[in-house]
Design an enzyme around this catalytic site. Structure first.
Site, PDB file in Angstrom:
ATOM      1  N   LYS A 173       0.838  -1.200   0.000  1.00 44.59           N
ATOM      2  CA  LYS A 173       0.000   0.000   0.000  1.00 44.59           C
ATOM      3  C   LYS A 173       0.872   1.249   0.000  1.00 44.59           C
ATOM      4  CE  LYS A 173      -3.159  -3.048   0.556  1.00 44.59           C
ATOM      5  NZ  LYS A 173      -3.863  -3.557  -0.629  1.00 44.59           N
ATOM      6  N   LYS A 225     -13.946  -8.374  -5.126  1.00 39.26           N
ATOM      7  CA  LYS A 225     -14.186  -8.638  -3.704  1.00 39.26           C
ATOM      8  C   LYS A 225     -15.668  -8.929  -3.491  1.00 39.26           C
ATOM      9  CE  LYS A 225     -10.289  -6.214  -1.601  1.00 39.26           C
ATOM     10  NZ  LYS A 225      -9.458  -5.781  -2.723  1.00 39.26           N
TER      11      LYS A 225
HETATM   12 MG    MG Z   1      -6.804  -3.039  -3.455  1.00 38.41          MG
END
Ligand code: MG
Length: 370
Positions: free
Chosen positions: A165, A265
């Site tokens: 990230k 997701k």
């Molecule tokens: Mg992601």
């Protein structure tokens, strides 16, 4: 087979270490998960789970799921859970929109359908494909030293595919990307996940400064339109994750060529029933996928592993086991981390069952009228 009773639990899931993303913009130290058990008139029960990654990652929050299930319960009770699409239509009539609210119930219906068929869930989603499913780590935002320390921890757990990230500080990100890229060993995969933190102009500047780094860059900006602007101006492969919320979003992505990879997701798109349609369309369009979910215990991760296991190579890129980050995970069996890879269980259903004694009393119980 009819659904007679719905039990709903709230489950707090502390993270082993605090987690930041989007360049440190968003912080998390625990997750709030919702577990659902559907009991049927045939004495068989199915389980589902939905756990958004806190309340700030997506337009989804845990108490919203529980309030939504209260709205949905009258439409669910009495349904045959094996007719997953019929149940889904009933949910859409009872509560248009709010896809994330529907994922746990949808998952429990798929669990029951697979239990009833005596097959592992992946066999109802297209069939078990050969081989193991690769896992990726999830490395939080931080200084370069903090990130490389986290990569070492992930390596010790067997991971050789890292989702790091970054974002929030474009100038710092230029250097961070170069340092992390140099830190990769032969055979390791690396994705830079910005979690929407750059403006298009920042993304274009950072990625063109680092044009020799040919790594997948995930969700650099907020919207599909912004990604299109970036797509036209940089050479790196792009992934869209948060902005893929519906089948309509995927059609737009395909039509415009906005990215080469998507993050699929389950909870975000409304559960397995919608995710498998997106999966199939991605295969037709030649888009590879990280097939996973937004959080939760082994139950939620294992449901995603079944969808990944029924997705052929090279379209399944990797999946993610959130529970590797938790200090609490009261679920028996299910997918495990096998040195950076996993397989869908061979047991009927999802093959991961929460320990009811560890859950305590349900928060809500809905019963079918006699
Ligand atoms: Mg992601």
């Amino acid at each position: 087979m009819r659904i007679d009773r719905i039990d709903v639990w709230a489950l707090e899931l502390p993270l082993a270490r605090p987690y930041s993303l989007s360049g440190g913009r968003l912080h998390f130290d625990r997750l709030d998960s919702t577990l659902v058990r559907l009991d049927t008139d045939e004495g068989v029960s199915g389980w589902g789970e939905a756990c958004p990654w806190g309340s700030t990652y997506l337009p989804a929050f845990a108490r919203g799921i529980r309030a939504g299930i209260e709205e949905l319960a009258p439409a669910i009770l009495g349904q045959d859970p094996r007719r997953t699409e019929v149940v889904y239509q009933a949910m859409n009539r009872a509560l248009p929109g709010h896809p994330y609210v529907k994922s746990a119930i949808d998952m429990a219906c798929w669990d029951l359908a697979a239990l009833s068929a005596g097959r592992p869930l992946c066999d109802l989603l297209g069939g078990r494909t050969a081989g193991e499913v690769r896992l990726h780590s999830s490395i939080p935002s931080g200084t370069t030293a903090q990130i490389t320390d986290e990569i070492e921890i992930a390596r010790d757990q067997g991971y050789s595919f890292h989702s790091v990230k970054i974002g929030g500080d474009p100038d710092g990100d230029v250097e961070r990307m170069r340092s992390i890229d140099r830190h990769m060993a032969a055979g390791e995969e690396l994705t830079f996940d910005c979690n929407r933190s750059w403006l298009p102009s920042e993304a274009i500047a950072v990625l063109n400064t680092n044009r020799d780094l040919n790594r997948v860059v995930e969700q650099p900006c907020e919207t599909i339109e912004q990604h299109l602007q970036v797509r036209r101006s940089v050479s790196q492969p792009l992934a869209i994750d948060e902005s893929l919320k519906t089948l309509g979003d995927l059609l737009r992505i395909i039509e415009t060529g906005a990215c080469e990879v998507v993050g699929l997701k389950l909870t975000r798109v409304g559960g397995l029933s919608v995710a498998r349609k997106i999966r199939d369309l991605c295969i037709e369009a030649g888009i590879s996928m990280n097939i996973e979910d937004t959080g939760g215990t082994t139950l939620q991760a294992t449901a995603a592993v079944h969808l990944a296991q029924s997705t052929p190579e090279p379209f399944r890129r990797a999946t993610w086991l959130c529970f590797d980050k938790l200090t609490r995970n009261p679920v028996d069996a299910g997918a495990v981390n096998r040195h950076g890879w996993t397989v869908a269980p061979e047991l009927p259903g999802i093959g991961a069952v929460p320990d009811v004694t560890a859950l305590g009393d349900p928060l809500a119980v809905y019963r079918r009228d006699p």
